[in-house]
Design an enzyme around this catalytic site. Structure first.
Site, short mmCIF file in Angstrom:
data_model
loop_
_atom_site.label_atom_id
_atom_site.label_comp_id
_atom_site.label_asym_id
_atom_site.label_seq_id
_atom_site.Cartn_x
_atom_site.Cartn_y
_atom_site.Cartn_z
N HIS A 9 0.88 -1.23 -0.28
CA HIS A 9 0.33 0.15 -0.38
C HIS A 9 0.60 1.56 -0.13
O HIS A 9 2.10 1.15 0.79
CB HIS A 9 -0.94 -0.16 1.39
CG HIS A 9 -0.08 -0.16 2.40
ND1 HIS A 9 0.26 0.94 3.34
CD2 HIS A 9 0.34 -1.36 3.74
CE1 HIS A 9 0.91 1.09 4.19
NE2 HIS A 9 1.04 -0.69 4.46
N GLU A 82 -1.93 -7.14 7.30
CA GLU A 82 -0.91 -7.32 7.73
C GLU A 82 0.26 -7.36 8.82
O GLU A 82 -1.33 -7.97 9.31
CB GLU A 82 0.07 -5.52 8.22
CG GLU A 82 1.22 -5.04 8.63
CD GLU A 82 2.49 -6.07 7.53
OE1 GLU A 82 2.92 -6.76 7.97
OE2 GLU A 82 3.20 -5.14 7.34
#
Length: 209
Positions: A9, A82
């Site tokens: 990202h 994550e």
């Protein structure tokens, strides 16, 4: 040949502040939005067949930039989140070192399971690796872009490649909005074809947290 583009990202304020995000749902900052747009121009040229994203907004917003160019829908998969950093989430790394010196030292030394409710690297690799494999299986012979996170990308790719923790520690962290390219064929299995590809960065390389 099946191709996976495993895409980190764009930048967030927590990246910029070296603050542990983990699974905290932080948004892209202005720089991150710019990075996502620049990277999307490059990725659209690869003519992807599908886009899959972590459901955390910093990854989903990154994926949306590519979807806007290609017209492809974005499928979300929570397994692409994550690493969960337990008691460290929301702290700067300086604060982590001060509050949890023993666990921080183990983490720095490469301990796979340092404590403080931090998700083990083995669990992370299996979780993200399963999501990457599922994404590839949905478009056999095609190109799938997967928007995810730095630590998850490294461990998930390592799981597919069958790499040991010692080898993975030598692989540099993905910069924001950069990607790793994996390809699969029936003879050789998964292969690493490129790493840390993306638009020119204009900020320091952040920690993959």
């Amino acid at each position: 040949m099946t191709r996976l583009i495993v895409w980190r990202h764009g930048n967030t304020d927590w990246n910029a502040g070296n603050r542990v995000q983990g699974q905290t749902d932080t948004p892209l900052n202005e720089l991150g939005v710019e990075q996502a747009a620049a990277a999307s121009d490059m990725l659209a040229a690869l003519k992807p067949d599908a886009i899959v994203s972590s459901d955390l907004q910093r990854a989903a917003r990154t994926a949306a930039a590519l979807a806007a160019l290609t017209g492809l829908p974005v499928r979300t998969d929570a397994r692409l989140r994550e690493r969960h950093y337990g008691q460290w989430q929301g702290l700067t790394m300086h604060e982590v070192a001060a509050r949890f010196p023993a666990e921080h030292a183990r983490w720095r030394a490469g301990d796979q399971d340092p404590g403080c409710e931090v998700e083990s690297l083995d669990d992370l690799g299996k979780r993200v690796g399963a999501a990457l494999q599922a994404a590839a299986d949905e478009t056999p012979g095609g190109t799938t872009v997967v928007a995810t996170h730095g630590g998850g990308a490294r461990q998930g790719c390592g799981h597919l490649l069958g790499w040991s923790p010692e080898i993975l520690r030598q692989l540099g962290s993905l910069q924001n909005c950069h990607w790793t390219e994996l390809r699969y064929d029936t003879v050789r299995g998964w292969q690493l074809r490129a790493h840390n590809v993306g638009p020119a960065a204009r900020e320091p390389i952040p920690a993959a947290i």
